[in-house]
Design an enzyme around this catalytic site. Structure first.
Site, PDB file in Angstrom:
ATOM      1  CG  HIS A  32      -1.864  -1.138   1.270  1.00  0.00           C
ATOM      2  ND1 HIS A  32      -2.770  -1.409   0.268  1.00  0.00           N
ATOM      3  CD2 HIS A  32      -2.042  -2.104   2.201  1.00  0.00           C
ATOM      4  CE1 HIS A  32      -3.461  -2.484   0.585  1.00  0.00           C
ATOM      5  NE2 HIS A  32      -3.036  -2.923   1.749  1.00  0.00           N
ATOM      6  CB  THR A  33       0.036   4.755  -0.803  1.00  0.00           C
ATOM      7  OG1 THR A  33      -0.456   4.423  -2.105  1.00  0.00           O
ATOM      8  CG2 THR A  33       0.782   6.076  -0.853  1.00  0.00           C
ATOM      9  CD  GLN A  34       3.861   1.750   3.592  1.00  0.00           C
ATOM     10  OE1 GLN A  34       4.068   2.018   4.765  1.00  0.00           O
ATOM     11  NE2 GLN A  34       2.881   0.938   3.207  1.00  0.00           N
TER      12      GLN A  34
END
Length: 260
Positions: A32-34
């Protein structure tokens, strides 16, 4: 190569055979986008006698680049509440679609739109907590303003962890460090909300936005302002800060494109 848009970058089927995407399937963990890419900065809100005022500038920054200068980060929900978003703009748009679907469902229900600002804040805080529990958080910090079920002014916050809290005045982003001290000086704890007029609240918000324009590198002098009273929601968009002092730089010899 096949130059049709749906097949860009893939070998031509008539020469190399049918493309097999099976190798893309993976049983590994989801990624997922961090960190957010396009973000909005502070949202500021103040309770006053008979309602709540909230403001946010119109800038969405791509990293340190002031990329989009016309992004409205205040969202009106029916005639009962306004939600102010800071953080990732794409996640803001996702939450805005959730709000639109709820609004449509409420308006088509037999009871009409019954959700108040407190109900809306509870729902959004649960959404944020659920996404956080899935290790796929929505990178936003929101303020929800309006009226609760007892027709009292309501102002509360929720962040990407689902943490919630309320106060007579709140701010997100750099505003939590720069604007809140100003609001605490203007509206101390011993000054009840009933003594704060709408004009006082709006003036304080504009003063905070002006300080953020000078001190926060991710801010803008164009902003949106919403005032929620029992009469309804009044939103003023594309407002500009007045009496700015940055113009002095144009008179400095050697500034910008001037020839020394």
């Amino acid at each position: 190569m096949n130059h049709f848009p749906e097949s860009w970058g893939r070998p031509r089927d008539d020469i190399y055979g049918t493309y097999n995407p099976a190798y893309l399937q993976s049983t590994g963990p989801k990624a997922h986008t961090q960190s957010p890419a396009v973000t909005g900065t502070s949202v500021i809100a103040v309770k006053f006698n008979g309602g709540v005022a909230i403001a946010a500038d119109n800038l969405a920054s791509y990293g340190s680049l002031a990329r989009f200068t016309d992004v409205k980060r205040l969202r009106k929900f029916s005639d009962t509440a306004v939600v102010g978003f800071s953080g990732d703009v794409s996640d803001m748009q996702y939450m805005d679609r959730l709000l639109e679907s709820i609004d449509i469902r409420e308006n088509y229900s037999t009871h009409g739109n019954m959700l108040n600002a407190k109900n809306l804040h509870t729902y959004l805080s649960k959404v944020l907590y659920k996404r956080r529990s899935e290790f796929n958080p929505l990178w936003n910090h929101i303020l929800v303003v309006g009226f609760d079920g007892d027709k009292k002014p309501f102002l509360s916050s929720a962040d990407l962890l689902g943490t919630t809290y309320s106060a007579p005045h709140l701010a997100t982003g750099f505003g939590a460090h720069l604007a809140v001290p100003i609001l605490r000086r203007l509206f101390p704890e011993d000054r009840p909300t009933e003594d704060i007029t709408k004009e006082d609240a709006v003036k304080a918000l504009r003063e905070c936005l002006k300080v953020l324009w000078y001190r926060d590198a991710r801010s803008l002098d164009k902003y949106s302002l919403a005032i929620i009273t029992e009469e309804g929601v009044e939103i003023k968009e594309d407002q500009r800060l007045e009496n700015q002092s940055w113009a002095f730089a144009e008179t400095i010899r050697g500034y910008g494109a001037q020839v020394v």
